[in-house]
Design a protein around this motif. Sequence first.
Motif, PDB file in Angstrom:
ATOM      1  N   LYS A 129      -1.297   1.743   8.108  1.00 56.01           N
ATOM      2  CA  LYS A 129      -1.221   0.318   8.462  1.00 56.01           C
ATOM      3  C   LYS A 129      -0.434   0.031   9.734  1.00 56.01           C
ATOM      4  CE  LYS A 129      -3.166  -0.821   4.437  1.00 56.01           C
ATOM      5  NZ  LYS A 129      -2.708  -1.501   3.224  1.00 56.01           N
TER       6      LYS A 129
ATOM      7  N   GLY B 154       3.173  -2.618  -5.364  1.00 53.53           N
ATOM      8  CA  GLY B 154       3.583  -1.591  -6.316  1.00 53.53           C
ATOM      9  C   GLY B 154       2.371  -0.841  -6.802  1.00 53.53           C
TER      10      GLY B 154
ATOM     11  N   GLU C 127      -1.930  -0.199 -10.576  1.00 54.91           N
ATOM     12  CA  GLU C 127      -2.898   0.438 -11.484  1.00 54.91           C
ATOM     13  C   GLU C 127      -2.216   0.837 -12.801  1.00 54.91           C
ATOM     14  OE1 GLU C 127      -2.249   1.417  -8.350  1.00 54.91           O
ATOM     15  OE2 GLU C 127      -4.100   1.903  -7.262  1.00 54.91           O
TER      16      GLU C 127
ATOM     17  N   GLY D  77       4.507   1.267  -1.334  1.00 57.78           N
ATOM     18  CA  GLY D  77       5.008   2.585  -0.994  1.00 57.78           C
ATOM     19  C   GLY D  77       5.558   2.664   0.414  1.00 57.78           C
TER      20      GLY D  77
ATOM     21  N   GLY E 248       0.839  -1.194   0.000  1.00 56.01           N
ATOM     22  CA  GLY E 248       0.000   0.000   0.000  1.00 56.01           C
ATOM     23  C   GLY E 248       0.863   1.229   0.000  1.00 56.01           C
ATOM     24  N   ALA E 249       0.201   2.357   0.060  1.00 54.12           N
ATOM     25  CA  ALA E 249       0.920   3.602  -0.135  1.00 54.12           C
ATOM     26  C   ALA E 249       1.658   4.076   1.118  1.00 54.12           C
ATOM     27  CB  ALA E 249      -0.042   4.671  -0.629  1.00 54.12           C
TER      28      ALA E 249
ATOM     29  N   GLY F 169      -9.087  -3.392   0.167  1.00 52.95           N
ATOM     30  CA  GLY F 169      -9.854  -3.098  -1.038  1.00 52.95           C
ATOM     31  C   GLY F 169      -9.009  -3.154  -2.292  1.00 52.95           C
ATOM     32  N   ASP F 170      -7.838  -2.508  -2.269  1.00 52.91           N
ATOM     33  CA  ASP F 170      -7.027  -2.459  -3.488  1.00 52.91           C
ATOM     34  C   ASP F 170      -6.368  -3.798  -3.781  1.00 52.91           C
ATOM     35  OD1 ASP F 170      -7.119   0.419  -4.443  1.00 52.91           O
ATOM     36  OD2 ASP F 170      -6.654   0.666  -2.329  1.00 52.91           O
ATOM     37  N   SER F 171      -5.964  -4.516  -2.750  1.00 52.89           N
ATOM     38  CA  SER F 171      -5.375  -5.845  -2.986  1.00 52.89           C
ATOM     39  C   SER F 171      -6.430  -6.770  -3.570  1.00 52.89           C
ATOM     40  CB  SER F 171      -4.814  -6.467  -1.704  1.00 52.89           C
ATOM     41  OG  SER F 171      -4.607  -5.521  -0.707  1.00 52.89           O
TER      42      SER F 171
ATOM     43  N   GLY G  54      10.741   4.898  -6.647  1.00 52.28           N
ATOM     44  CA  GLY G  54      10.434   3.471  -6.702  1.00 52.28           C
ATOM     45  C   GLY G  54       8.935   3.270  -6.783  1.00 52.28           C
TER      46      GLY G  54
HETATM   47  P1  ADP Z   1      -5.444  -1.915   0.324  1.00 52.24           P
HETATM   48  O1  ADP Z   1      -6.671  -1.194  -0.173  1.00 52.24           O
HETATM   49  O2  ADP Z   1      -5.271  -3.255  -0.338  1.00 52.24           O
HETATM   50  O3  ADP Z   1      -5.403  -1.999   1.823  1.00 52.24           O
HETATM   51  P2  ADP Z   1      -3.878   0.493   0.215  1.00 52.24           P
HETATM   52  O4  ADP Z   1      -5.114   1.311   0.013  1.00 52.24           O
HETATM   53  O5  ADP Z   1      -3.182   0.608   1.496  1.00 52.24           O
HETATM   54  O6  ADP Z   1      -4.182  -1.050  -0.132  1.00 52.24           O
HETATM   55  O7  ADP Z   1      -2.809   0.902  -0.896  1.00 52.24           O
HETATM   56  C1  ADP Z   1      -3.047   0.810  -2.255  1.00 52.24           C
HETATM   57  C2  ADP Z   1      -2.290   1.853  -3.029  1.00 52.24           C
HETATM   58  O8  ADP Z   1      -0.910   1.847  -2.770  1.00 52.24           O
HETATM   59  C3  ADP Z   1      -2.448   1.605  -4.508  1.00 52.24           C
HETATM   60  O9  ADP Z   1      -3.235   2.623  -5.076  1.00 52.24           O
HETATM   61  C4  ADP Z   1      -1.028   1.638  -5.043  1.00 52.24           C
HETATM   62  O10 ADP Z   1      -0.900   2.353  -6.244  1.00 52.24           O
HETATM   63  C5  ADP Z   1      -0.269   2.321  -3.933  1.00 52.24           C
HETATM   64  N1  ADP Z   1       1.162   2.001  -3.983  1.00 52.24           N
HETATM   65  C6  ADP Z   1       1.737   0.799  -3.960  1.00 52.24           C
HETATM   66  N2  ADP Z   1       3.074   0.884  -4.095  1.00 52.24           N
HETATM   67  C7  ADP Z   1       3.352   2.199  -4.230  1.00 52.24           C
HETATM   68  C8  ADP Z   1       4.559   2.945  -4.434  1.00 52.24           C
HETATM   69  N3  ADP Z   1       5.741   2.351  -4.518  1.00 52.24           N
HETATM   70  N4  ADP Z   1       4.448   4.286  -4.531  1.00 52.24           N
HETATM   71  C9  ADP Z   1       3.250   4.885  -4.446  1.00 52.24           C
HETATM   72  N5  ADP Z   1       2.093   4.254  -4.253  1.00 52.24           N
HETATM   73  C10 ADP Z   1       2.138   2.924  -4.156  1.00 52.24           C
END
Ligand code: ADP
Length: 395
Positions: free
Chosen positions: A202, A321, A324, A221, A196-197, A351-353, A293
Amino acid sequence: MKKTIRDMDVSGKKVIVRCDFNVPLKDGVITDDIRITSALPTIRYLIENGAKVILMSHLGRPEGEANMKYTLKPVAERICELLNKEIIFISAPEVVNDQVKKAAEALQAGDVMLLENVRFRKEETKNGAEFSKELAKLADIFVNDAFGTAHRAHSSTAGVADYLPAVSGFLIEKEVQFLGNAVESPERPFVAIMGGAKVGDKILVIENLLKKVDTLIIGGGMAYTFFKAQGYEIGTSILDAGNIGLAAELLKKAEEAGVQLLLPIDVKAAKAFDNEAETAIFDKDKIPADWMGLDIGPKSMELFANAIKEAKTVIWNGPVGVFEMSNFAAGTIAVAKILAESDAVTIIGGGDSAAAVEQFGLADKMTHISTGGGASLEFLEGKVLPGIACLQDKN
Ligand code: ADP
Ligand code: MG
């Protein structure tokens, strides 16, 4: 363990069921009815067992007013279609009124009725006792099957349980079974993958899981804040500057707890946050100042894959990563594939995973995809969810 509808004699009883019918709408038309179809097993079970079924849900944020933009009428129509059966829907601005009470009273075994959007009432989100009582008076048994709002103590999710015997439907049962078992009594090795970002989103999940897992994998991120905590330069990668200290603390906690903590060892970077930008792979200690990155690199994929292959239980929360964008999706695809091939119990919470796994067509290869969003996160944080705590325990 919580009691479920299977533990109750529902025959001839009025059963009020909190569902999550918070479906996406465009110009009054439902664009995705997965939340409705997911609720059907519970509804069908109740019909088949002779219950008089009263469904309730929220939809959107009408902020305590009977705003017909948020009426459940389209949901009522879709339920009719899916069940191939007439259902009663009274669009009462006050949700419960005399007409609704009479209709509930007149229900026959196997009948289904849907109440209007519970958030038309101001008391709903404040867990107001009066509204809880009005809902409870309609029925003999309360069933909660709305996991997505189980972390909220509202009249329709928890308050109503003060006045009625309360049990879970099949959706909540499944969430508690998989998320609960995974966290409380996992088959080991137990591996969690966090992405995630931002770390900030988290922290509590990481802290809780550090007490439970054998291996914690950190990607996405949030990894860059950890790199920073380890003293590496991260270029223009996403940084949660306020949480560098905390990342350092978490690294220390992992060590103290004997948890193997894996961070990426290389990254796929770009010159801009753009799918068309120039890309390159760098080891994590060699990220140039003007690069960011956006995905894990191939060496990291292998490192993570090897750890996941050993696991008997895996929880995955957050993409590794920016999946999207197609040029930065490889790491997330690799993780999803390893999970899909694994014999371990594999649980996706986030949600995003979940969207990523759907997008890659691997959803049916996972043991469980949590529908919760915020609720799954709070569950993984080890919090008590009011919509579950209010249900009766199995003896
Ligand atoms: P989830 O909904 O599965 O819990 P999050 O909402 O925490 O996940 O994070 C999802 C977001 O994290 C995605 O939109 C993705 O683009 C972003 N993300 C992942 N890796 C990176 C990165 N290296 N830099 C920026 N954003 C990132
Ligand atoms: Mg998200």
